[in-house]
Design an enzyme around this catalytic site. Structure first.
Site, PDB file in Angstrom:
ATOM      1  N   ASP A  44      53.683  16.146  70.904  1.00 35.80           N
ATOM      2  CA  ASP A  44      53.712  15.821  72.331  1.00 35.80           C
ATOM      3  C   ASP A  44      54.208  14.395  72.538  1.00 35.80           C
ATOM      4  O   ASP A  44      54.295  13.613  71.598  1.00 35.80           O
ATOM      5  CB  ASP A  44      52.334  16.023  72.992  1.00 35.80           C
ATOM      6  CG  ASP A  44      51.241  15.359  72.198  1.00 35.80           C
ATOM      7  OD1 ASP A  44      51.520  14.361  71.510  1.00 35.80           O
ATOM      8  OD2 ASP A  44      50.094  15.830  72.262  1.00 35.80           O
ATOM      9  N   ASP A  57      53.592  11.064  74.724  1.00 33.62           N
ATOM     10  CA  ASP A  57      52.798  10.306  75.701  1.00 33.62           C
ATOM     11  C   ASP A  57      53.632   9.143  76.196  1.00 33.62           C
ATOM     12  O   ASP A  57      54.393   8.544  75.449  1.00 33.62           O
ATOM     13  CB  ASP A  57      51.523   9.777  75.039  1.00 33.62           C
ATOM     14  CG  ASP A  57      50.602  10.910  74.629  1.00 33.62           C
ATOM     15  OD1 ASP A  57      50.633  11.955  75.306  1.00 33.62           O
ATOM     16  OD2 ASP A  57      49.874  10.762  73.637  1.00 33.62           O
ATOM     17  N   ASP A  87      45.534   1.412  67.349  1.00 35.69           N
ATOM     18  CA  ASP A  87      44.908   1.299  66.033  1.00 35.69           C
ATOM     19  C   ASP A  87      45.853   0.785  64.944  1.00 35.69           C
ATOM     20  O   ASP A  87      45.665  -0.291  64.407  1.00 35.69           O
ATOM     21  CB  ASP A  87      44.216   2.612  65.629  1.00 35.69           C
ATOM     22  CG  ASP A  87      45.051   3.855  65.878  1.00 35.69           C
ATOM     23  OD1 ASP A  87      46.244   3.728  66.236  1.00 35.69           O
ATOM     24  OD2 ASP A  87      44.535   4.972  65.695  1.00 35.69           O
TER      25      ASP A  87
HETATM   26  P1  ATP Z   1      48.866  12.859  66.431  1.00 35.12           P
HETATM   27  O1  ATP Z   1      50.268  12.986  66.001  1.00 35.12           O
HETATM   28  O2  ATP Z   1      47.935  13.511  65.496  1.00 35.12           O
HETATM   29  O3  ATP Z   1      48.634  13.203  67.871  1.00 35.12           O
HETATM   30  P2  ATP Z   1      48.493  10.198  67.392  1.00 35.12           P
HETATM   31  O4  ATP Z   1      48.615   8.861  66.705  1.00 35.12           O
HETATM   32  O5  ATP Z   1      49.461  10.484  68.485  1.00 35.12           O
HETATM   33  O6  ATP Z   1      48.535  11.299  66.260  1.00 35.12           O
HETATM   34  P3  ATP Z   1      46.493  10.535  69.410  1.00 35.12           P
HETATM   35  O7  ATP Z   1      45.031  10.832  69.240  1.00 35.12           O
HETATM   36  O8  ATP Z   1      47.351  11.460  70.140  1.00 35.12           O
HETATM   37  O9  ATP Z   1      47.024  10.317  67.927  1.00 35.12           O
HETATM   38  O10 ATP Z   1      46.563   9.088  70.051  1.00 35.12           O
HETATM   39  C1  ATP Z   1      47.724   8.571  70.696  1.00 35.12           C
HETATM   40  C2  ATP Z   1      47.816   7.063  70.493  1.00 35.12           C
HETATM   41  O11 ATP Z   1      46.691   6.411  71.069  1.00 35.12           O
HETATM   42  C3  ATP Z   1      47.818   6.626  69.027  1.00 35.12           C
HETATM   43  O12 ATP Z   1      49.099   6.681  68.442  1.00 35.12           O
HETATM   44  C4  ATP Z   1      47.289   5.206  69.122  1.00 35.12           C
HETATM   45  O13 ATP Z   1      48.308   4.327  69.539  1.00 35.12           O
HETATM   46  C5  ATP Z   1      46.278   5.315  70.251  1.00 35.12           C
HETATM   47  N1  ATP Z   1      44.916   5.608  69.763  1.00 35.12           N
HETATM   48  C6  ATP Z   1      44.351   6.823  69.598  1.00 35.12           C
HETATM   49  N2  ATP Z   1      43.086   6.730  69.138  1.00 35.12           N
HETATM   50  C7  ATP Z   1      42.831   5.414  69.020  1.00 35.12           C
HETATM   51  C8  ATP Z   1      41.697   4.650  68.603  1.00 35.12           C
HETATM   52  N3  ATP Z   1      40.581   5.250  68.215  1.00 35.12           N
HETATM   53  N4  ATP Z   1      41.816   3.299  68.618  1.00 35.12           N
HETATM   54  C9  ATP Z   1      42.950   2.692  69.020  1.00 35.12           C
HETATM   55  N5  ATP Z   1      44.043   3.346  69.416  1.00 35.12           N
HETATM   56  C10 ATP Z   1      44.005   4.693  69.417  1.00 35.12           C
HETATM   57 MG    MG Z   2      49.422  12.241  69.816  1.00 34.40          MG
END
Ligand code: ATP
Ligand code: MG
Length: 465
Positions: free
Chosen positions: A73, A75, A150
């Site tokens: 996805d 964002d 993060d």
């Molecule tokens: P995935 O591909 O599994 O969705 P993702 O990194 O996009 O991995 P998400 O949970 O969708 O994970 O989170 C989107 C974004 O939000 C992350 O890339 C990060 O920048 C931020 N984020 C998510 N969780 C946290 C956290 N616990 N602390 C700080 N930033 C976070």
């Molecule tokens: Mg994501």
């Protein structure tokens, strides 16, 4: 190869320019074109740009694109407030109470668009007694938004209009070096949110697999930066303060990530089991079930790799199956009739797990169905196999049976029989049916006040030894 081509076309001069703390990396260097972005996300960016705002694809999508993988996805992050975003897109709605996001709709696609946020300064931050942040929801600028993310690889901002990447924490260099590195002091960041320890494991497992998939040496896999990995051993107890529902959420992401086996191995290596993650204990600490559960995880990874559907309920049913079997057998041994025994065993196990694992009740019905259909595979005479085939949940129950065969719990011949039977012609099916030794269902006239027996229950076989 793309790099070489780009160099030839643009010469060797293309490089990042620096604005304040930000490195702006042009397309000629990173090579990710806007055609990699979903049309809906592109429209959001274009709409916001046209209205005078900044808008970027951010987070996992940029990371995945740089690693040559199709993101699941997209964002968006913007300097427009939710109300301003709402005004630009007719088909949008503001969601969330604590921190408001905007869902922008284009056809069936939805793009989650959030306003840049900032980390609240230590003295103003609301934390629990262990330093866990209870809220981080103030608007901020892009630089502040990057700082609260993060990992450096997750803090890259891609502008689909200019095709530039904005990088405040050397995330681009870290991705090139296959390193997953925490932004800021890892000790502070894990204290703010212990779930980041699990994210570290999940994302590094994911990236290792991805790099293997593109045939880079496994050694080149995204490694956890030493300073990011080091504090986990000493801080893992903090996971105990995270609400169960959030832990379950993160474990579910991990198990459904397509790299569940890799993640579980890493969690074990980091000793995050033994009471810290009840779901992990469930996987690793059941003597009879471990092989079965690991097979279920492998199977889930495989299905995701093949773009097949997976459901959490199937995984949860696999996790708890050996407990159900044990409880069922104990009840049968104590003289309870098998049908009733299975029903009560299921309820007993589901109740017991509720406190430990917090599996939401909405999965109960499917889990129970999968379990209840298992004994019916033993019945291969009369009309029963045909009735079982007609069950809407047959396919999932059959996959479950195959895992039981593979783990050695039941004879592989049973799985093969059902494999052949479901695709056979009517003639072949008739030849395959075994002599009907099951007691015939007696058609008794029901007394007016008697409750009807559910069909599944009426056909239940004895527990499998
Ligand atoms: P995935 O591909 O599994 O969705 P993702 O990194 O996009 O991995 P998400 O949970 O969708 O994970 O989170 C989107 C974004 O939000 C992350 O890339 C990060 O920048 C931020 N984020 C998510 N969780 C946290 C956290 N616990 N602390 C700080 N930033 C976070
Ligand atoms: Mg994501």
């Amino acid at each position: 190869m793309i790099k070489k081509l780009l160099k030839r076309v643009f010469g060797k001069t293309a490089r990042a320019r620096i604005e304040g703390k930000c490195h702006i990396i042009p397309f000629e260097v990173h090579g990710v074109g806007r055609d990699g972005i979903s049309p809906a996300a592109r429209k959001v960016a274009e709409g916001l740009h046209a209205a005078g705002y900044k808008a970027f694809v951010v987070g996992g999508a940029v990371r995945d694109l740089l690693l040559g993988r199709h993101p699941k996805d997209f964002d968006m992050a913007t300097n427009a407030t939710p109300e301003e975003v709402r005004r630009v897109f007719r088909r949008s709605r503001i969601i969330g109470r604590r921190f408001r996001l905007v869902h922008v709709m284009f056809g069936d696609d939805m793009v989650e668009t959030s306003t840049f946020r900032r980390l609240i300064e230590a003295e103003d931050a609301q934390t629990d007694e262990h330093g866990r942040l209870l809220r981080d929801n103030e608007f901020g600028d892009q630089e502040q938004d990057a700082a609260r993310r993060d990992f450096t690889a997750n803090a890259l901002y891609y502008d689909p209009v200019s095709q530039e990447i904005y990088d405040y924490h050397d995330g681009y260099a870290d991705i090139r070096a296959n390193t997953l590195r925490m932004i800021g002091d890892p000790v502070v960041r894990y204290r703010e949110d212990p779930v980041r320890m699990l994210r570290a494991v999940r994302l590094s497992a994911k990236l290792v697999r991805m790099l293997r998939a593109v045939r880079l040496s496994a050694k080149l896999g995204m490694k956890l930066d030493a300073a990011t990995a080091a504090p986990i051993a000493g801080m893992k107890e903090l996971l105990g303060n995270v609400p169960q529902a959030r832990l379950l959420d993160e474990m579910l992401k991990l198990l459904m990530s397509g790299h569940a086996v890799e993640c579980v191995k890493k969690l074990r290596a980091m000793e995050l089991h033994h009471g810290l993650l009840p779901m992990l204990d469930m996987i690793l600490e059941q003597p009879l079930g471990e092989k079965f559960v690991m097979l279920a995880l492998q199977n889930t990874d495989q299905r995701i790799a093949e773009d097949k559907s997976v459901t959490p309920a199937f995984l949860f049913a696999a996790l708890l199956w050996h407990e159900v079997l044990a409880a069922w057998k104990a009840r049968c041994d104590a003289g309870e009739p098998p049908v009733l025994a299975l029903h009560t065993a299921m309820d007993e196990v589901l109740d017991r797990q509720r406190e430990k694992l917090a599996i939401p009740r909405r999965y109960d019905a499917v889990m129970k169905e999968l379990w209840l259909l298992q004994p019916r595979f033993e019945q291969r005479g009369g009309q029963r196999p045909l009735r079982l085939l007609a069950q809407p949940r047959f396919r999932a129950a059959y996959d479950f049976l195959l895992l039981r065969c593979e783990s050695g719990e039941v004879d592989g011949e049973l799985g093969s029989w059902w494999g052949e039977f479901q695709d056979a012609t009517d003639e072949r099916r008739a030849a395959m049916l075994l002599p009907d030794r099951e007691p015939k269902k007696r058609r008794r006239r029901r007394k007016p006040d008697a409750k009807p027996q559910p069909e599944a229950a009426a056909q239940m076989a004895l527990p499998i030894e």
